[in-house]
Design a protein around this motif. Structure first.
Motif, mmCIF file in Angstrom:
data_model
loop_
_atom_site.group_PDB
_atom_site.id
_atom_site.type_symbol
_atom_site.label_atom_id
_atom_site.label_comp_id
_atom_site.label_asym_id
_atom_site.label_seq_id
_atom_site.Cartn_x
_atom_site.Cartn_y
_atom_site.Cartn_z
ATOM 1 N N GLN A 213 0.835 -1.193 0.000
ATOM 2 C CA GLN A 213 0.000 0.000 0.000
ATOM 3 C C GLN A 213 0.878 1.254 0.000
ATOM 4 O O GLN A 213 1.780 1.388 0.829
ATOM 5 C CB GLN A 213 -0.925 0.007 1.223
ATOM 6 C CG GLN A 213 -1.717 -1.274 1.408
ATOM 7 C CD GLN A 213 -2.499 -1.659 0.161
ATOM 8 O OE1 GLN A 213 -3.108 -0.808 -0.502
ATOM 9 N NE2 GLN A 213 -2.482 -2.937 -0.168
ATOM 10 N N THR A 214 0.612 2.154 -0.933
ATOM 11 C CA THR A 214 1.452 3.345 -1.092
ATOM 12 C C THR A 214 1.351 4.298 0.100
ATOM 13 O O THR A 214 2.301 5.035 0.386
ATOM 14 C CB THR A 214 1.047 4.099 -2.370
ATOM 15 O OG1 THR A 214 -0.357 4.426 -2.307
ATOM 16 C CG2 THR A 214 1.298 3.241 -3.599
ATOM 17 N N GLU A 215 0.209 4.313 0.799
ATOM 18 C CA GLU A 215 0.053 5.252 1.900
ATOM 19 C C GLU A 215 0.723 4.793 3.188
ATOM 20 O O GLU A 215 0.867 5.571 4.136
ATOM 21 C CB GLU A 215 -1.433 5.515 2.182
ATOM 22 C CG GLU A 215 -2.220 4.310 2.698
ATOM 23 C CD GLU A 215 -2.791 3.476 1.553
ATOM 24 O OE1 GLU A 215 -3.686 2.667 1.841
ATOM 25 O OE2 GLU A 215 -2.341 3.649 0.412
ATOM 26 N N ILE A 242 0.524 5.629 8.917
ATOM 27 C CA ILE A 242 0.196 6.362 7.704
ATOM 28 C C ILE A 242 0.202 7.864 8.015
ATOM 29 O O ILE A 242 0.221 8.256 9.176
ATOM 30 C CB ILE A 242 -1.182 5.970 7.130
ATOM 31 C CG1 ILE A 242 -2.302 6.377 8.108
ATOM 32 C CG2 ILE A 242 -1.246 4.490 6.807
ATOM 33 C CD1 ILE A 242 -3.696 6.232 7.541
ATOM 34 N N SER A 243 0.206 8.668 6.969
ATOM 35 C CA SER A 243 0.088 10.118 7.112
ATOM 36 C C SER A 243 -1.319 10.509 6.692
ATOM 37 O O SER A 243 -1.693 10.381 5.529
ATOM 38 C CB SER A 243 1.126 10.840 6.249
ATOM 39 O OG SER A 243 0.967 12.241 6.347
ATOM 40 N N SER A 244 -2.113 10.973 7.662
ATOM 41 C CA SER A 244 -3.505 11.280 7.371
ATOM 42 C C SER A 244 -3.961 12.471 8.198
ATOM 43 O O SER A 244 -3.595 12.602 9.374
ATOM 44 C CB SER A 244 -4.394 10.067 7.673
ATOM 45 O OG SER A 244 -5.754 10.375 7.463
ATOM 46 N N GLY A 249 -8.877 8.582 6.346
ATOM 47 C CA GLY A 249 -7.644 7.981 5.846
ATOM 48 C C GLY A 249 -7.339 6.649 6.504
ATOM 49 O O GLY A 249 -6.843 5.714 5.859
ATOM 50 N N SER A 253 -7.182 3.042 4.459
ATOM 51 C CA SER A 253 -5.951 2.248 4.506
ATOM 52 C C SER A 253 -6.229 0.838 5.019
ATOM 53 O O SER A 253 -5.722 -0.156 4.464
ATOM 54 C CB SER A 253 -4.917 2.943 5.398
ATOM 55 O OG SER A 253 -4.574 4.206 4.881
#
Length: 295
Positions: A213-215, A242-244, A249, A253
């Motif tokens: 997963q890119t996120e 993750i960055s959210s 988000g 994810s």
């Protein structure tokens, strides 16, 4: 009646003495001229504040700093307008010292909550424990901060509803700020597989589904743990960051990881466990056949 006579009559009416403040005459013309001064002052103030805000935005200044500067300039502008009006009608500020003190005391007792929220609003804008764009969790409410005013803070809830929360409530109660220091948030996905499944292989597939997963952040690295021998399954959990800026988000994810896990498990013939129960019956069963007699 000539024009000169009409002008003289108008001047006489405007020169009519309405009141006397500290031996200073206040005429009707002075009182009528006050709204004009207020209107011009507010227009010039808004134009100046808008100009300064535009330049700060062009320099990519923090929106919270711009908001604070706008509030400070507005208060300064109102103060200058009031002093200018008093000076124009020749009324000394000292004349209102006693009256303003009495009004302030009465207003303070009658509007404690308003003053409390007002002061709290300035504390929020100055210390910035909560900023525009932060994702907050207040009691059972979650949402994005859109605007911090002097009395209340406007939050857009995750379902799109806008809430106005008193500023004092944000300072006096526990508030979870998801993005106070950074936008990094930890997520976890739990899955159970059937007994007899290769545990090491399952852990590898879970890690693969997560890292694809890119996120998902590379650092800190995702961690897969074999949590427990459950009643019906071998329980695994993967934890990742993750960055959210919002709760959505996290849900997206987690959903992406689960979709990929389902594909990988199907390719490797690994079965996701479902509740099972073994029933043991003591004694024997006797089947009773019922006959329905027609009338």
């Amino acid at each position: 009646m000539t024009i000169e006579q009409a002008i003289a009559q108008i001047k006489a009416v405007l020169s009519y003495n309405v009141m006397t403040v500290s031996d200073q005459l206040v005429t009707l013309g002075d009182i009528l001229f006050i709204p004009l001064l207020i209107g011009i002052g507010l227009l010039l103030s808004k134009w100046l504040i808008r100009l300064i805000s535009k330049r700060l935005r062009n320099k990519k200044t923090d929106p919270n700093v711009i908001h604070l500067v706008e509030r400070i300039l507005f208060v300064i502008a109102i103060t200058v307008i009031i002093i200018s009006i008093l000076d124009f009608i020749n009324v000394p500020i000292a004349a209102f010292a006693f009256l303003s003190g009495a009004v302030a005391i009465g207003f303070g007792f009658g509007a404690q909550n308003i003053i409390n929220n007002f002061i709290s609003g300035w504390i929020l804008m100055w210390e910035r424990p909560i900023r525009i764009g932060d994702f907050l969790e207040v009691e059972e409410t979650k949402g994005l901060v859109e605007e911090i005013n002097t009395r209340s803070t406007r939050i857009k809830r995750v379902d799109g509803v806008h809430l106005l929360i008193p500023n004092s409530k944000l300072l006096e109660n526990t508030v979870v700020n998801w993005t106070l220091v950074d936008p990094f948030v930890r997520c976890s996905v739990t899955v159970g597989v059937a007994y007899g499944s290769p545990a090491r292989k399952v852990a590898e597939l879970i890690m693969q589904a997560t890292t694809e997963q890119t996120e998902v952040l590379k650092e800190p690295k995702p961690v897969v743990t074999f949590d427990d021998f459950g009643d019906n399954a071998l329980m695994f959990q993967v934890t990742f960051w993750i960055s959210s800026q919002a709760e959505s988000g996290l849900r997206i994810s987690k959903s992406n990881v689960r979709f990929r896990l389902e594909e990988l498990f199907e390719e490797s013939d690994i079965v996701v466990a479902y509740p099972q129960r073994d029933i043991h019956i003591d004694g024997s069963l006797k089947l009773i056949k019922s006959e329905v007699q027609a009338d």
